[in-house]
Motif scaffolding. Structure first.
Motif, PDB file in Angstrom:
ATOM      1  N   LEU A 173      12.792   2.934  -0.529  1.00 29.41           N
ATOM      2  CA  LEU A 173      13.079   2.938  -1.951  1.00 29.41           C
ATOM      3  C   LEU A 173      12.503   1.633  -2.512  1.00 29.41           C
ATOM      4  O   LEU A 173      13.008   0.552  -2.221  1.00 29.41           O
ATOM      5  N   PHE A 174      11.399   1.745  -3.252  1.00 28.79           N
ATOM      6  CA  PHE A 174      10.748   0.587  -3.849  1.00 28.79           C
ATOM      7  C   PHE A 174      11.289   0.398  -5.261  1.00 28.79           C
ATOM      8  O   PHE A 174      11.585   1.369  -5.955  1.00 28.79           O
ATOM      9  N   TYR A 175      11.383  -0.857  -5.673  1.00 32.46           N
ATOM     10  CA  TYR A 175      11.765  -1.122  -7.057  1.00 32.46           C
ATOM     11  C   TYR A 175      10.829  -2.176  -7.640  1.00 32.46           C
ATOM     12  O   TYR A 175      10.392  -3.093  -6.970  1.00 32.46           O
ATOM     13  N   PHE A 176      10.478  -1.940  -8.912  1.00 35.15           N
ATOM     14  CA  PHE A 176       9.472  -2.722  -9.614  1.00 35.15           C
ATOM     15  C   PHE A 176      10.017  -3.160 -10.960  1.00 35.15           C
ATOM     16  O   PHE A 176      10.842  -2.457 -11.557  1.00 35.15           O
TER      17      PHE A 176
ATOM     18  N   SER B 156       0.839  -1.207   0.000  1.00 35.14           N
ATOM     19  CA  SER B 156       0.000   0.000   0.000  1.00 35.14           C
ATOM     20  C   SER B 156       0.874   1.257   0.000  1.00 35.14           C
ATOM     21  O   SER B 156       0.593   2.215  -0.726  1.00 35.14           O
ATOM     22  N   LEU B 157       1.930   1.261   0.799  1.00 36.81           N
ATOM     23  CA  LEU B 157       2.851   2.395   0.836  1.00 36.81           C
ATOM     24  C   LEU B 157       3.513   2.596  -0.528  1.00 36.81           C
ATOM     25  O   LEU B 157       3.692   3.729  -0.973  1.00 36.81           O
ATOM     26  N   SER B 158       3.830   1.517  -1.215  1.00 37.54           N
ATOM     27  CA  SER B 158       4.494   1.630  -2.521  1.00 37.54           C
ATOM     28  C   SER B 158       3.598   2.304  -3.558  1.00 37.54           C
ATOM     29  O   SER B 158       4.087   2.820  -4.559  1.00 37.54           O
TER      30      SER B 158
ATOM     31  N   THR C 215       9.379  -2.996 -14.746  1.00 38.86           N
ATOM     32  CA  THR C 215       8.779  -1.830 -15.403  1.00 38.86           C
ATOM     33  C   THR C 215       7.340  -2.080 -15.849  1.00 38.86           C
ATOM     34  O   THR C 215       6.593  -1.128 -16.049  1.00 38.86           O
ATOM     35  N   ASP C 216       6.917  -3.327 -15.957  1.00 34.13           N
ATOM     36  CA  ASP C 216       5.566  -3.634 -16.434  1.00 34.13           C
ATOM     37  C   ASP C 216       4.655  -4.194 -15.336  1.00 34.13           C
ATOM     38  O   ASP C 216       3.597  -4.729 -15.623  1.00 34.13           O
ATOM     39  N   GLU C 217       5.058  -4.066 -14.059  1.00 35.77           N
ATOM     40  CA  GLU C 217       4.262  -4.623 -12.966  1.00 35.77           C
ATOM     41  C   GLU C 217       3.949  -3.579 -11.911  1.00 35.77           C
ATOM     42  O   GLU C 217       4.689  -2.603 -11.751  1.00 35.77           O
ATOM     43  N   GLU C 218       2.838  -3.783 -11.194  1.00 36.78           N
ATOM     44  CA  GLU C 218       2.426  -2.837 -10.161  1.00 36.78           C
ATOM     45  C   GLU C 218       2.868  -3.231  -8.759  1.00 36.78           C
ATOM     46  O   GLU C 218       2.917  -2.399  -7.865  1.00 36.78           O
ATOM     47  N   GLU C 219       3.160  -4.510  -8.553  1.00 35.24           N
ATOM     48  CA  GLU C 219       3.630  -4.976  -7.253  1.00 35.24           C
ATOM     49  C   GLU C 219       5.141  -4.791  -7.174  1.00 35.24           C
ATOM     50  O   GLU C 219       5.859  -5.155  -8.118  1.00 35.24           O
ATOM     51  N   PRO C 220       5.645  -4.240  -6.075  1.00 34.20           N
ATOM     52  CA  PRO C 220       7.105  -4.063  -5.985  1.00 34.20           C
ATOM     53  C   PRO C 220       7.838  -5.396  -5.888  1.00 34.20           C
ATOM     54  O   PRO C 220       7.329  -6.351  -5.289  1.00 34.20           O
ATOM     55  N   LEU C 221       9.009  -5.449  -6.501  1.00 33.79           N
ATOM     56  CA  LEU C 221       9.889  -6.612  -6.341  1.00 33.79           C
ATOM     57  C   LEU C 221      10.521  -6.591  -4.956  1.00 33.79           C
ATOM     58  O   LEU C 221      10.804  -7.630  -4.376  1.00 33.79           O
ATOM     59  N   GLY C 222      10.770  -5.366  -4.458  1.00 29.82           N
ATOM     60  CA  GLY C 222      11.415  -5.226  -3.165  1.00 29.82           C
ATOM     61  C   GLY C 222      11.388  -3.792  -2.699  1.00 29.82           C
ATOM     62  O   GLY C 222      10.942  -2.894  -3.414  1.00 29.82           O
ATOM     63  N   ALA C 223      11.884  -3.618  -1.483  1.00 27.36           N
ATOM     64  CA  ALA C 223      11.940  -2.286  -0.889  1.00 27.36           C
ATOM     65  C   ALA C 223      13.187  -2.204  -0.021  1.00 27.36           C
ATOM     66  O   ALA C 223      13.556  -3.169   0.650  1.00 27.36           O
ATOM     67  N   LEU C 224      13.830  -1.050  -0.059  1.00 29.84           N
ATOM     68  CA  LEU C 224      14.984  -0.797   0.787  1.00 29.84           C
ATOM     69  C   LEU C 224      14.595   0.270   1.803  1.00 29.84           C
ATOM     70  O   LEU C 224      14.154   1.361   1.422  1.00 29.84           O
ATOM     71  N   LEU C 225      14.729  -0.041   3.080  1.00 28.48           N
ATOM     72  CA  LEU C 225      14.512   0.942   4.135  1.00 28.48           C
ATOM     73  C   LEU C 225      15.779   1.783   4.221  1.00 28.48           C
ATOM     74  O   LEU C 225      16.861   1.265   4.502  1.00 28.48           O
ATOM     75  N   LEU C 226      15.645   3.065   3.972  1.00 30.38           N
ATOM     76  CA  LEU C 226      16.814   3.947   3.852  1.00 30.38           C
ATOM     77  C   LEU C 226      17.285   4.469   5.205  1.00 30.38           C
ATOM     78  O   LEU C 226      17.368   5.670   5.434  1.00 30.38           O
ATOM     79  N   GLU C 227      17.597   3.562   6.080  1.00 29.64           N
ATOM     80  CA  GLU C 227      18.139   3.888   7.397  1.00 29.64           C
ATOM     81  C   GLU C 227      19.427   3.101   7.585  1.00 29.64           C
ATOM     82  O   GLU C 227      19.559   1.993   7.077  1.00 29.64           O
ATOM     83  N   GLN C 228      20.354   3.701   8.306  1.00 33.58           N
ATOM     84  CA  GLN C 228      21.639   3.053   8.561  1.00 33.58           C
ATOM     85  C   GLN C 228      22.305   2.602   7.266  1.00 33.58           C
ATOM     86  O   GLN C 228      22.791   1.471   7.155  1.00 33.58           O
TER      87      GLN C 228
END
Length: 155
Positions: free
Chosen positions: A45-48, A10-12, A50-63
């Motif tokens: 930082l979400f990454y997808f 949902s956040l993505s 290019t042709d999909e709506e669900e993220p492949l992954g997410a990076l929490l930008l801390e530390q």
């Protein structure tokens, strides 16, 4: 870290501070650069694909540390896992600098330091604590160091 997958998806989908198709290489040996839609939402930082709506992954930008690799590429390395390095390739030097700046400013620690800086400046100029009205002036996360407090008393 624990997370709720539905909330993360949902956040993505929320409006992003920055989004673009970038070249991305993951941290595994043998990973190759692939074109990904990359979205910065709050401090994720979400990454997808290019042709999909669900993220492949997410990076929490801390530390983490963000570094320029060359004029059009930057990397993200997590402090507790130096071998876990993500590489991003941009279309221009300007785009690369914008991404680096945005990612640095997205971290909680960066925002906390800014809050403390501006709290100190407002207190210095007005003599009032701007957080007092919200009942969080004693919260340790937003405390000014003892050195800064001494400087405030001298003004």
């Amino acid at each position: 870290m624990r997370y709720n997958e539905k909330e993360l998806v949902s956040l993505s989908r929320q409006p992003s501070e920055r989004a673009a198709e970038l070249g991305m290489r993951g941290p595994k040996k043998g990973d190759v650069v692939k074109r990904r839609l990359v979205k910065l939402v709050v401090n994720f930082l979400f990454y997808f694909r290019t042709d999909e709506e669900e993220p492949l992954g997410a990076l929490l930008l801390e530390q983490c540390r963000v570094e320029r690799e060359d004029s059009q590429a930057f990397s993200i390395v997590f402090l507790d896992e130096a071998e876990r390095k993500y590489l991003f390739e941009c279309d221009s030097q300007e785009q690369c600098q914008e991404w680096v700046d945005s990612i640095i400013q997205a971290s909680y620690e960066f925002m906390r330091k800014n809050l403390i800086f501006y709290r100190t400046e407002i207190h210095r100029l007005t003599g009032k604590d701007p957080l007092e009205q919200y009942g969080i002036s004693d919260d340790t996360r937003f405390q000014v160091s003892s050195h800064q407090q001494l400087m405030l008393k001298d003004t």
